[in-house]
Design an enzyme around this catalytic site. Structure first.
Site, PDB file in Angstrom:
ATOM      1  N   TYR A  58      70.362  29.759 -42.531  1.00 61.09           N
ATOM      2  CA  TYR A  58      69.340  28.710 -42.480  1.00 61.09           C
ATOM      3  C   TYR A  58      69.806  27.514 -41.643  1.00 61.09           C
ATOM      4  CZ  TYR A  58      65.851  30.225 -45.956  1.00 61.09           C
ATOM      5  OH  TYR A  58      64.844  30.857 -46.628  1.00 61.09           O
TER       6      TYR A  58
ATOM      7  N   LYS B  66      76.463  41.645 -47.944  1.00 58.69           N
ATOM      8  CA  LYS B  66      76.199  42.780 -47.065  1.00 58.69           C
ATOM      9  C   LYS B  66      77.493  43.018 -46.294  1.00 58.69           C
ATOM     10  CE  LYS B  66      73.477  45.887 -45.224  1.00 58.69           C
ATOM     11  NZ  LYS B  66      72.889  47.023 -45.974  1.00 58.69           N
TER      12      LYS B  66
ATOM     13  N   ASP C 291      70.768  45.174 -50.322  1.00 57.50           N
ATOM     14  CA  ASP C 291      69.675  46.162 -50.383  1.00 57.50           C
ATOM     15  C   ASP C 291      69.649  46.845 -51.754  1.00 57.50           C
ATOM     16  OD1 ASP C 291      72.112  47.306 -49.690  1.00 57.50           O
ATOM     17  OD2 ASP C 291      71.289  48.745 -48.259  1.00 57.50           O
TER      18      ASP C 291
ATOM     19  N   ASP D 169      66.958  33.491 -51.170  1.00 57.93           N
ATOM     20  CA  ASP D 169      65.531  33.195 -50.986  1.00 57.93           C
ATOM     21  C   ASP D 169      64.713  34.431 -51.323  1.00 57.93           C
ATOM     22  OD1 ASP D 169      63.210  31.774 -50.045  1.00 57.93           O
ATOM     23  OD2 ASP D 169      63.318  32.976 -48.222  1.00 57.93           O
TER      24      ASP D 169
ATOM     25  N   ASP E 251      62.428  35.434 -55.090  1.00 57.55           N
ATOM     26  CA  ASP E 251      60.987  35.746 -55.171  1.00 57.55           C
ATOM     27  C   ASP E 251      60.785  37.054 -55.919  1.00 57.55           C
ATOM     28  OD1 ASP E 251      60.245  33.505 -53.639  1.00 57.55           O
ATOM     29  OD2 ASP E 251      58.717  34.645 -52.565  1.00 57.55           O
TER      30      ASP E 251
HETATM   31  C1  IPM Z   1      62.160  28.414 -51.128  1.00 59.38           C
HETATM   32  C2  IPM Z   1      61.212  28.375 -49.968  1.00 59.38           C
HETATM   33  C3  IPM Z   1      61.896  27.580 -48.858  1.00 59.38           C
HETATM   34  C4  IPM Z   1      63.146  28.329 -48.461  1.00 59.38           C
HETATM   35  C5  IPM Z   1      60.980  27.273 -47.662  1.00 59.38           C
HETATM   36  C6  IPM Z   1      59.730  26.542 -48.073  1.00 59.38           C
HETATM   37  C7  IPM Z   1      61.718  26.500 -46.607  1.00 59.38           C
HETATM   38  O1  IPM Z   1      60.863  29.655 -49.587  1.00 59.38           O
HETATM   39  O2  IPM Z   1      62.551  27.328 -51.621  1.00 59.38           O
HETATM   40  O3  IPM Z   1      62.494  29.509 -51.577  1.00 59.38           O
HETATM   41  O4  IPM Z   1      63.073  29.291 -47.673  1.00 59.38           O
HETATM   42  O5  IPM Z   1      64.208  27.956 -48.924  1.00 59.38           O
HETATM   43 MG    MG Z   2      61.511  31.186 -50.953  1.00 55.35          MG
END
Ligand code: IPM
Ligand code: MG
Length: 356
Positions: A140, A191, A223, A247, A251
């Site tokens: 990032y 990885k 993975d 990240d 999710d």
């Molecule tokens: C998160 C979001 C952020 C990230 C974005 C909005 C920059 O997806 O906090 O997970 O990728 O860190």
């Molecule tokens: Mg995110």
């Protein structure tokens, strides 16, 4: 007096933050907390007002605050902007300027919501995972980065995936310390079969592991980790990983719990100053309709009180209030099913405040 800075942001951000502030007002009265609240612009809202996703005034206020509560940033309105000017850049700039390197993302399944998960209840029941994501390094932030034109005229995009030993070590310690207070297990995700940067990551995690002989350390390729999260997620206690893998996996872990609308997060520096935000995004498609789930933001407020304001009991009370409204059958649209009471964003906030 503790100083709280609120950053409502974009999309559903303002609506869900308003509900968390309702709950804050209630606990301030009930427990006599001395907390001052200020507000600032971040993300698209800040671009519209000042042209900059992280205006100097916001950064100043953020520097002097004890903790920050954010809604969400981003939306289609700003999608045409180049990466360096997008709303997300405001959030990334804040994380980096404040040194918020430790991102804690708990994925907990509320028993009341077991049927809201897309996975079978027996796979996800009692789920309680903590993802510890490195937040101010990795791909990032790595340099060089950009889009360049090659000699043959073709354009090429590039980013750099880097981690220094000290960055790996400090996030590793956060994970092991967290595991000590939980299930005593750390799974480090990398990885290292392909990427040197994560060969180093694994090596440093091994080193830290020796400092914590009582914690069980396991390594997993990313993975496989993604697959295991949907196959048998209860095998995990604390997962520690870099910025981008974290990240993605967070999710995935969030969805195991039925709704990403339920999950809070904390991004901490080395002194427990933190930025707290729901794991979900700005959901522009439902913004302004009063249907968003404010519980992740309310639970983020609870984390804020626990970690940055050292008010663990008040945090417990908020978490219990959330559990109580779920017991009562109240649900926003994202977690609603037949036979339960569908309520608006505002009604959900009112109910949690009333349950305190
Ligand atoms: C998160 C979001 C952020 C990230 C974005 C909005 C920059 O997806 O906090 O997970 O990728 O860190
Ligand atoms: Mg995110």
């Amino acid at each position: 007096m503790k100083k709280l800075l609120v950053l409502p942001g974009d999309g559903i951000g303002p609506e869900i933050v308003a509900e968390a502030l309702k709950v804050l007002d209630k606990v301030k009265d009930t427990f006599n907390l001395a907390v001052s609240v200020d507000e600032a612009l971040l993300g698209g809202a800040a671009i519209d007002a000042t042209g900059n996703p992280l205006p100097a005034e916001t950064l100043d206020k953020a520097m002097s605050a004890d903790a920050l509560l954010m809604g969400a940033v981003g939306g289609p309105k700003w999608d045409h902007l180049e990466t360096s000017k997008r709303p997300e850049k405001g959030l990334l700039g804040l994380r980096s300027s404040l040194n918020l390197f430790a991102n804690l993302r708990p994925a907990i399944l509320y028993p009341q919501l077991a049927s809201a998960s897309t996975l079978k209840p027996e796979v996800v029941s009692d789920l309680d995972i903590l993802i510890v994501r490195e937040l101010t390094g990795g791909i990032y932030f790595g340099e060089p980065r950009g889009i360049r034109t090659l000699d043959n005229g073709e354009r090429q995009g590039y980013n750099t995936y880097v981690y220094s030993e000290s960055e790996i070590r400090r996030i590793g310690r956060v994970a092991f310390e967290a595991a000590r207070k939980r299930g005593g297990r750390v799974c480090s995700v990398d990885k290292s079969n392909v990427l040197e940067v994560t060969v180093l990551w694994r090596e440093i995690m091994e080193e830290i592991g020796k400092e914590y002989p009582k914690i069980e350390l396991e390594h997993m390729y990313v993975d496989n980790a993604a697959m295991q999260l949907v196959r048998a997620p209860r095998q995990f206690d604390v997962m520690v990983t870099g910025n981008m893998f974290g990240d993605i996996l967070s999710d995935c872990a969030a969805m195991l719990t039925g709704s990403i609308g339920m999950l809070p997060s904390a991004s901490l520096d080395a002194h427990n100053k933190g930025l707290y935000e729901p794991v979900h995004g700005s959901a522009p498609d439902i913004a302004g309709q009063g249907v968003a789930n404010p519980l992740a933001t309310i639970l983020s407020l609870a984390m804020l009180l626990r970690y940055s304001f050292a008010e663990a009991e008040v945090a417990d009370v908020i978490e219990q209030a959330v559990s109580k409204v779920l017991d009562e059958g109240l649900r926003t649209a994202d977690i609603w099913s037949e036979g339960l009471q569908k309520v608006s964003t505002q009604a959900m906030g009112d109910a949690v405040a009333a349950a305190i």
